[in-house]
Motif scaffolding. Structure first.
Motif, PDB file in Angstrom:
ATOM      1  N   GLN A   1      -6.512  29.567  14.197  1.00 51.68           N
ATOM      2  CA  GLN A   1      -5.459  30.295  14.891  1.00 51.68           C
ATOM      3  C   GLN A   1      -5.290  29.842  16.342  1.00 51.68           C
ATOM      4  O   GLN A   1      -4.273  30.152  16.980  1.00 51.68           O
ATOM      5  N   HIS A   2      -6.271  29.122  16.878  1.00 53.09           N
ATOM      6  CA  HIS A   2      -6.178  28.598  18.241  1.00 53.09           C
ATOM      7  C   HIS A   2      -5.705  27.142  18.249  1.00 53.09           C
ATOM      8  O   HIS A   2      -5.760  26.477  19.277  1.00 53.09           O
ATOM      9  N   ASP A   3      -5.250  26.654  17.088  1.00 57.52           N
ATOM     10  CA  ASP A   3      -4.828  25.263  16.901  1.00 57.52           C
ATOM     11  C   ASP A   3      -5.970  24.273  17.122  1.00 57.52           C
ATOM     12  O   ASP A   3      -5.739  23.093  17.396  1.00 57.52           O
ATOM     13  N   LEU A   4      -7.202  24.750  16.983  1.00 56.30           N
ATOM     14  CA  LEU A   4      -8.355  23.858  17.041  1.00 56.30           C
ATOM     15  C   LEU A   4      -8.616  23.296  15.650  1.00 56.30           C
ATOM     16  O   LEU A   4      -8.619  24.052  14.668  1.00 56.30           O
ATOM     17  N   PRO A   5      -8.829  21.982  15.525  1.00 55.62           N
ATOM     18  CA  PRO A   5      -9.142  21.428  14.206  1.00 55.62           C
ATOM     19  C   PRO A   5     -10.522  21.877  13.751  1.00 55.62           C
ATOM     20  O   PRO A   5     -11.509  21.689  14.469  1.00 55.62           O
ATOM     21  N   VAL A   6     -10.585  22.490  12.567  1.00 56.48           N
ATOM     22  CA  VAL A   6     -11.878  22.904  12.031  1.00 56.48           C
ATOM     23  C   VAL A   6     -12.476  21.812  11.149  1.00 56.48           C
ATOM     24  O   VAL A   6     -13.697  21.707  11.024  1.00 56.48           O
ATOM     25  N   MET A   7     -11.605  20.993  10.561  1.00 54.08           N
ATOM     26  CA  MET A   7     -12.085  19.858   9.783  1.00 54.08           C
ATOM     27  C   MET A   7     -10.936  18.904   9.515  1.00 54.08           C
ATOM     28  O   MET A   7      -9.757  19.248   9.691  1.00 54.08           O
ATOM     29  N   GLU A   8     -11.272  17.686   9.111  1.00 55.58           N
ATOM     30  CA  GLU A   8     -10.284  16.671   8.752  1.00 55.58           C
ATOM     31  C   GLU A   8     -10.891  15.791   7.676  1.00 55.58           C
ATOM     32  O   GLU A   8     -12.103  15.626   7.600  1.00 55.58           O
ATOM     33  N   PHE A   9     -10.025  15.246   6.824  1.00 60.97           N
ATOM     34  CA  PHE A   9     -10.523  14.332   5.796  1.00 60.97           C
ATOM     35  C   PHE A   9      -9.374  13.471   5.294  1.00 60.97           C
ATOM     36  O   PHE A   9      -8.202  13.848   5.397  1.00 60.97           O
ATOM     37  N   VAL A  10      -9.730  12.321   4.787  1.00 65.11           N
ATOM     38  CA  VAL A  10      -8.783  11.457   4.087  1.00 65.11           C
ATOM     39  C   VAL A  10      -9.056  11.607   2.593  1.00 65.11           C
ATOM     40  O   VAL A  10     -10.215  11.652   2.167  1.00 65.11           O
ATOM     41  N   ARG A  11      -7.999  11.711   1.829  1.00 60.97           N
ATOM     42  CA  ARG A  11      -8.155  11.668   0.374  1.00 60.97           C
ATOM     43  C   ARG A  11      -7.030  10.840  -0.224  1.00 60.97           C
ATOM     44  O   ARG A  11      -5.984  10.646   0.409  1.00 60.97           O
ATOM     45  N   TRP A  12      -7.252  10.340  -1.428  1.00 58.37           N
ATOM     46  CA  TRP A  12      -6.206   9.585  -2.114  1.00 58.37           C
ATOM     47  C   TRP A  12      -6.072  10.113  -3.523  1.00 58.37           C
ATOM     48  O   TRP A  12      -7.041  10.481  -4.177  1.00 58.37           O
ATOM     49  N   VAL A  13      -4.817  10.196  -3.957  1.00 57.24           N
ATOM     50  CA  VAL A  13      -4.447  10.907  -5.169  1.00 57.24           C
ATOM     51  C   VAL A  13      -3.522  10.037  -6.004  1.00 57.24           C
ATOM     52  O   VAL A  13      -2.606   9.401  -5.460  1.00 57.24           O
ATOM     53  N   MET A  14      -3.758   9.992  -7.315  1.00 57.21           N
ATOM     54  CA  MET A  14      -2.829   9.319  -8.215  1.00 57.21           C
ATOM     55  C   MET A  14      -1.761  10.332  -8.622  1.00 57.21           C
ATOM     56  O   MET A  14      -2.072  11.375  -9.179  1.00 57.21           O
ATOM     57  N   VAL A  15      -0.496  10.004  -8.307  1.00 58.62           N
ATOM     58  CA  VAL A  15       0.620  10.935  -8.514  1.00 58.62           C
ATOM     59  C   VAL A  15       1.634  10.300  -9.462  1.00 58.62           C
ATOM     60  O   VAL A  15       1.933   9.101  -9.372  1.00 58.62           O
ATOM     61  N   ARG A  16       2.193  11.101 -10.344  1.00 55.44           N
ATOM     62  CA  ARG A  16       3.217  10.626 -11.277  1.00 55.44           C
ATOM     63  C   ARG A  16       4.510  10.267 -10.537  1.00 55.44           C
ATOM     64  O   ARG A  16       4.842  10.864  -9.511  1.00 55.44           O
ATOM     65  N   LYS A  17       5.247   9.313 -11.102  1.00 57.53           N
ATOM     66  CA  LYS A  17       6.620   9.060 -10.662  1.00 57.53           C
ATOM     67  C   LYS A  17       7.561   9.926 -11.495  1.00 57.53           C
ATOM     68  O   LYS A  17       7.337  10.125 -12.693  1.00 57.53           O
ATOM     69  N   HIS A  18       8.592  10.426 -10.867  1.00 57.11           N
ATOM     70  CA  HIS A  18       9.616  11.177 -11.601  1.00 57.11           C
ATOM     71  C   HIS A  18      10.622  10.229 -12.220  1.00 57.11           C
ATOM     72  O   HIS A  18      11.039  10.386 -13.360  1.00 57.11           O
ATOM     73  N   ASP A  19      10.986   9.207 -11.459  1.00 57.99           N
ATOM     74  CA  ASP A  19      11.922   8.178 -11.918  1.00 57.99           C
ATOM     75  C   ASP A  19      11.184   6.847 -11.911  1.00 57.99           C
ATOM     76  O   ASP A  19      10.939   6.260 -10.856  1.00 57.99           O
ATOM     77  N   GLU A  20      10.824   6.384 -13.099  1.00 58.51           N
ATOM     78  CA  GLU A  20      10.053   5.133 -13.165  1.00 58.51           C
ATOM     79  C   GLU A  20      10.850   3.930 -12.668  1.00 58.51           C
ATOM     80  O   GLU A  20      10.267   2.901 -12.323  1.00 58.51           O
ATOM     81  N   ALA A  21      12.162   4.063 -12.591  1.00 55.95           N
ATOM     82  CA  ALA A  21      12.992   2.972 -12.090  1.00 55.95           C
ATOM     83  C   ALA A  21      13.089   2.966 -10.573  1.00 55.95           C
ATOM     84  O   ALA A  21      13.641   2.010  -9.989  1.00 55.95           O
ATOM     85  N   ALA A  22      12.596   3.994  -9.916  1.00 55.69           N
ATOM     86  CA  ALA A  22      12.658   4.045  -8.453  1.00 55.69           C
ATOM     87  C   ALA A  22      11.876   2.870  -7.879  1.00 55.69           C
ATOM     88  O   ALA A  22      10.792   2.529  -8.361  1.00 55.69           O
ATOM     89  N   PRO A  23      12.436   2.200  -6.848  1.00 63.90           N
ATOM     90  CA  PRO A  23      11.759   1.015  -6.302  1.00 63.90           C
ATOM     91  C   PRO A  23      10.397   1.350  -5.717  1.00 63.90           C
ATOM     92  O   PRO A  23      10.206   2.425  -5.134  1.00 63.90           O
ATOM     93  N   ALA A  24       9.468   0.424  -5.884  1.00 63.89           N
ATOM     94  CA  ALA A  24       8.122   0.618  -5.343  1.00 63.89           C
ATOM     95  C   ALA A  24       8.139   0.380  -3.842  1.00 63.89           C
ATOM     96  O   ALA A  24       8.797  -0.551  -3.361  1.00 63.89           O
ATOM     97  N   PRO A  25       7.437   1.195  -3.067  1.00 60.88           N
ATOM     98  CA  PRO A  25       7.345   0.943  -1.636  1.00 60.88           C
ATOM     99  C   PRO A  25       6.469  -0.270  -1.354  1.00 60.88           C
ATOM    100  O   PRO A  25       5.692  -0.701  -2.219  1.00 60.88           O
ATOM    101  N   GLU A  26       6.600  -0.821  -0.174  1.00 56.92           N
ATOM    102  CA  GLU A  26       5.687  -1.876   0.251  1.00 56.92           C
ATOM    103  C   GLU A  26       4.275  -1.301   0.243  1.00 56.92           C
ATOM    104  O   GLU A  26       4.015  -0.261   0.848  1.00 56.92           O
ATOM    105  N   PRO A  27       3.338  -1.929  -0.487  1.00 61.17           N
ATOM    106  CA  PRO A  27       2.002  -1.325  -0.581  1.00 61.17           C
ATOM    107  C   PRO A  27       1.273  -1.329   0.763  1.00 61.17           C
ATOM    108  O   PRO A  27       1.218  -2.350   1.451  1.00 61.17           O
ATOM    109  N   VAL A  28       0.735  -0.181   1.125  1.00 57.63           N
ATOM    110  CA  VAL A  28      -0.084  -0.038   2.330  1.00 57.63           C
ATOM    111  C   VAL A  28      -1.324   0.741   1.940  1.00 57.63           C
ATOM    112  O   VAL A  28      -1.236   1.897   1.507  1.00 57.63           O
ATOM    113  N   VAL A  29      -2.476   0.109   2.076  1.00 61.06           N
ATOM    114  CA  VAL A  29      -3.756   0.754   1.802  1.00 61.06           C
ATOM    115  C   VAL A  29      -4.511   0.850   3.122  1.00 61.06           C
ATOM    116  O   VAL A  29      -4.790  -0.177   3.750  1.00 61.06           O
ATOM    117  N   PRO A  30      -4.831   2.062   3.590  1.00 58.43           N
ATOM    118  CA  PRO A  30      -5.473   2.197   4.899  1.00 58.43           C
ATOM    119  C   PRO A  30      -6.869   1.593   4.924  1.00 58.43           C
ATOM    120  O   PRO A  30      -7.582   1.588   3.920  1.00 58.43           O
TER     121      PRO A  30
END
Length: 342
Positions: free
Chosen positions: A132-161
């Motif tokens: 409530q004081h806008d202080l970060p209590v924690m942070e994390f990176v996660r990666w998730v495999m997500v479905r495409k709704h339109d398989e014909a939608a163009p793929a973005p330029e791949p960026v892996v952090p």
């Protein structure tokens, strides 16, 4: 359209920041329910008096309970249409969470990569939980495999952090005031200090617990984790609900008390993988490997780096095959830092 079907892979943009609904005020009920779901009994999270004797104003809620709340806020925007939550990195706990605090979450999209099938893609986000004081209590990176709704939608330029292999021990945050110089080992339930653990040592946590459908469903509702794969049996061909990976993490952490009772606080997660799916009826067991030790600037407080492995049977203390692939009985491989007395 007034309903929200959730985001699909093509709906994410690199660099966008997503503010997640809904803020949640934390009460002592979170602790009670967390301890009802998991055999959690680390003293710092169980007793106000023990916490005060350790320099804190009161007993915080369990570190993983705070994680589940922050994580759960992000699910409707990040992983509602996920196939699986794949891994974690660069997680740090910044401030303890106490009953009465109000938590909210926001995530930045830091990577996108469409899979070769063209049906799914991997979304990388950095999620921050704030109080409530806008202080970060924690942070994390996660990666998730997500479905495409339109398989014909163009793929973005791949960026892996480019993610750090481990959180530097110098970057671990020790809660203000934490002091283990007068630590009561008898009340904590274990005589062992940081120096009693040797790098390379492997600890069998002995106990096992069979995962129940009802407890998993209570957990996903408690943490407001609305991912369809945890609620709805129809998305999977086998007609099963996937057990929330955080449920496995908390159960394994609770089992690790037997051998690591003085690993009082999780300070960071270096890396984590949900190696294989977990389903109701699986019997979960856990073992740990000591990876490193470090000093902190807090009086009487040291840090121990551990690998926590959860399994559903299989040969003891085995992890990967000759090709480096996780063995089918391995559910979780979690590399993390804990704070404990020196």
């Amino acid at each position: 359209m007034k309903t929200n079907p959730g985001r699909f892979f093509e709906d994410y943009s690199l660099g966008e920041v997503i503010r997640h609904a809904v803020p949640r005020s934390v009460s002592g009920g979170e602790r009670a329910l967390y301890h009802a779901l998991y055999p959690a009994r680390h003293a710092l999270y169980s007793s106000n008096e023990f916490a005060r004797a350790s320099g804190l104003p009161d007993s915080p809620i369990d570190d993983l309970a705070a994680f589940h709340i922050v994580f759960g806020k992000s699910v409707p925007d990040i992983s509602l249409n996920a196939v699986a939550n794949l891994g974690y990195a660069e997680a740090r706990w910044r401030h303890p969470v106490y009953p009465g605090d109000t938590l909210r979450s926001e995530s930045e999209v830091i990577g996108l990569k469409q899979n070769s099938s063209g049906k799914t893609g991997v979304v990388y986000v950095r999620t921050t939980g704030l109080n409530q004081h806008d202080l970060p209590v924690m942070e994390f990176v996660r990666w998730v495999m997500v479905r495409k709704h339109d398989e014909a939608a163009p793929a973005p330029e791949p960026v892996v952090p480019d993610l750090a292999a481990a959180v530097d021990p110098g970057a671990l945050v020790v809660p203000a005031g934490l002091d283990f110089t007068n630590y009561d080992f008898g009340l904590a339930g274990d005589p062992h200090r940081v120096g009693d653990y040797e790098i390379g040592e492997v600890i069998d946590h002995v106990d096992g617990v069979t995962i129940e459908e009802a407890e998993h469903m209570m957990a996903t509702r408690l943490w407001q984790n609305t991912s369809k794969t945890h609620f709805d049996v129809t998305p999977r061909e086998d007609g099963k609900r996937l057990i929330y990976g955080g449920h496995v993490i908390s159960m394994a952490r609770a089992l690790s008390f037997n051998g690591l009772a003085n690993a009082q606080m999780i300070a960071a997660i270096n890396a984590g993988s949900h190696a294989n799916p977990c389903f109701a009826g699986d019997t979960l067991r856990a073992w740990s490997e000591v990876l490193d030790r470090a000093e902190t600037s807090a009086p009487g407080v040291g840090a121990l780096r551990l690998r926590l492995v959860a399994t559903k049977g299989g040969e003891a203390f085995t992890l990967k095959d000759a090709a480096g692939k996780y063995l089918p009985h391995v559910l979780l491989d979690l590399d993390y830092w804990v704070l404990m007395p020196v």
